[in-house]
Design a protein around this motif. Structure first.
Motif, short mmCIF file in Angstrom:
data_model
loop_
_atom_site.label_atom_id
_atom_site.label_comp_id
_atom_site.label_asym_id
_atom_site.label_seq_id
_atom_site.Cartn_x
_atom_site.Cartn_y
_atom_site.Cartn_z
N LEU A 17 0.92 1.64 2.95
CA LEU A 17 2.03 1.00 2.25
C LEU A 17 1.92 -0.52 2.28
O LEU A 17 2.40 -1.19 1.36
CB LEU A 17 3.36 1.49 2.82
N ASP A 18 1.27 -1.08 3.31
CA ASP A 18 0.97 -2.51 3.30
C ASP A 18 0.10 -2.83 2.08
O ASP A 18 0.34 -3.82 1.38
CB ASP A 18 0.21 -2.92 4.57
N LEU A 19 -0.90 -1.99 1.84
CA LEU A 19 -1.78 -2.16 0.69
C LEU A 19 -0.97 -2.11 -0.62
O LEU A 19 -1.16 -2.94 -1.51
CB LEU A 19 -2.86 -1.07 0.71
N ILE A 20 -0.06 -1.15 -0.73
CA ILE A 20 0.77 -1.02 -1.92
C ILE A 20 1.61 -2.28 -2.13
O ILE A 20 1.71 -2.79 -3.25
CB ILE A 20 1.66 0.24 -1.83
N GLY A 63 3.62 -3.67 -5.17
CA GLY A 63 4.45 -2.48 -5.18
C GLY A 63 5.53 -2.53 -4.14
O GLY A 63 5.70 -3.52 -3.42
N GLU A 64 6.25 -1.43 -4.04
CA GLU A 64 7.33 -1.37 -3.07
C GLU A 64 7.15 -0.19 -2.12
O GLU A 64 6.57 0.82 -2.45
CB GLU A 64 8.69 -1.28 -3.78
N ARG A 65 7.67 -0.39 -0.94
CA ARG A 65 7.61 0.57 0.15
C ARG A 65 8.88 1.40 0.14
O ARG A 65 9.96 0.86 0.03
CB ARG A 65 7.49 -0.23 1.45
N VAL A 119 9.25 9.61 -2.48
CA VAL A 119 7.92 9.01 -2.43
C VAL A 119 7.88 7.91 -1.40
O VAL A 119 8.90 7.31 -1.08
CB VAL A 119 7.46 8.47 -3.81
N ASN A 120 6.67 7.62 -0.91
CA ASN A 120 6.51 6.57 0.10
C ASN A 120 6.31 5.20 -0.52
O ASN A 120 6.64 4.19 0.09
CB ASN A 120 5.32 6.88 1.01
N GLY A 121 5.70 5.14 -1.71
CA GLY A 121 5.42 3.86 -2.33
C GLY A 121 5.40 3.98 -3.84
O GLY A 121 5.27 5.08 -4.39
N HIS A 122 5.51 2.83 -4.49
CA HIS A 122 5.52 2.79 -5.96
C HIS A 122 4.91 1.46 -6.40
O HIS A 122 5.22 0.40 -5.85
CB HIS A 122 6.96 2.90 -6.46
N VAL A 123 4.03 1.54 -7.41
CA VAL A 123 3.46 0.34 -8.03
C VAL A 123 3.68 0.46 -9.52
O VAL A 123 3.51 1.53 -10.11
CB VAL A 123 1.94 0.22 -7.76
N ALA A 155 3.23 1.32 -16.89
CA ALA A 155 2.37 2.15 -16.02
C ALA A 155 2.98 2.22 -14.63
O ALA A 155 3.38 1.20 -14.06
CB ALA A 155 0.97 1.57 -15.96
N HIS A 156 3.03 3.43 -14.09
CA HIS A 156 3.59 3.66 -12.76
C HIS A 156 2.65 4.51 -11.93
O HIS A 156 2.02 5.43 -12.44
CB HIS A 156 4.91 4.43 -12.85
N ILE A 157 2.59 4.21 -10.62
CA ILE A 157 1.92 5.05 -9.64
C ILE A 157 2.91 5.30 -8.51
O ILE A 157 3.45 4.36 -7.94
CB ILE A 157 0.66 4.37 -9.04
N TRP A 158 3.15 6.57 -8.23
CA TRP A 158 4.00 6.96 -7.10
C TRP A 158 3.08 7.47 -6.01
O TRP A 158 2.20 8.31 -6.25
CB TRP A 158 4.99 8.03 -7.52
N VAL A 159 3.28 7.00 -4.78
CA VAL A 159 2.37 7.26 -3.67
C VAL A 159 3.06 8.13 -2.61
O VAL A 159 4.19 7.84 -2.21
CB VAL A 159 1.93 5.93 -3.01
N THR A 160 2.35 9.16 -2.17
CA THR A 160 2.81 9.97 -1.04
C THR A 160 1.74 9.93 0.04
O THR A 160 0.59 10.29 -0.21
CB THR A 160 3.07 11.43 -1.46
N VAL A 161 2.13 9.44 1.21
CA VAL A 161 1.21 9.34 2.35
C VAL A 161 1.80 10.15 3.50
O VAL A 161 2.84 9.80 4.04
CB VAL A 161 1.04 7.88 2.82
N ASP A 162 1.14 11.24 3.84
CA ASP A 162 1.59 12.08 4.95
C ASP A 162 0.44 12.18 5.94
O ASP A 162 -0.58 12.80 5.64
CB ASP A 162 1.97 13.47 4.42
#
Length: 133
Positions: free
Chosen positions: A19-22, A27-29, A35-39, A44-51
């Motif tokens: 999420l630091d990278l995002i 992006g946002e945490r 979701v964990n993050g979003h850019v 254009a959108h990317i939704w991030v899930t980090v488990d």
């Protein structure tokens, strides 16, 4: 039409580091409980899930291919959900490049394709294989 890609790495992902990278990409945490993050870049959108407890679900007959492409045994996975269009693909590639600068990884396009970052760089702009292409 949205799509999903998986970043498969040799180590379990540290959610805070990813999420630091995002955030570094603008992006946002933790934008929501889902979701964990979003850019975002324009539409254009990317939704991030980090488990960190999620492990790659690799069928036995594909395990060797994953190990050979990654160079080691896969242990971690990060999910990226992309909004539709080539701009989202380009944004996904931006996230992939940033992540690959920190962790060895390969990309499962969720359509049967497994790609190294070097292989993805060879695709022409607008023709990335993230939608089964």
């Amino acid at each position: 039409m949205s799509s999903k890609i998986l970043l498969i790495s040799a180590e379990r992902p540290d959610p805070e580091a990813f999420l630091d990278l995002i955030e570094e990409l603008g992006g946002e945490r933790r934008p929501s409980e889902w979701v964990n993050g979003h850019v975002r870049r324009g539409e254009a959108h990317i939704w991030v899930t980090v488990d960190p407890d999620s492990v790659p679900e690799i069928e036995v007959e594909h395990w060797l291919e994953h190990e050979e492409k990654l160079g080691v045994t896969p242990h971690g996975v990060v999910e990226l959900r992309l909004s539709g269009g080539a701009r989202a693909d380009a944004l996904a590639m931006e996230v992939i490049e940033a992540a690959a600068g920190r962790w060895p990884l390969i990309v499962d396009d969720d359509h049967g394709g497994l790609h190294s970052v070097a292989e993805l760089r060879e695709y022409p702009e607008g023709k990335l294989p993230f939608r089964g292409g």
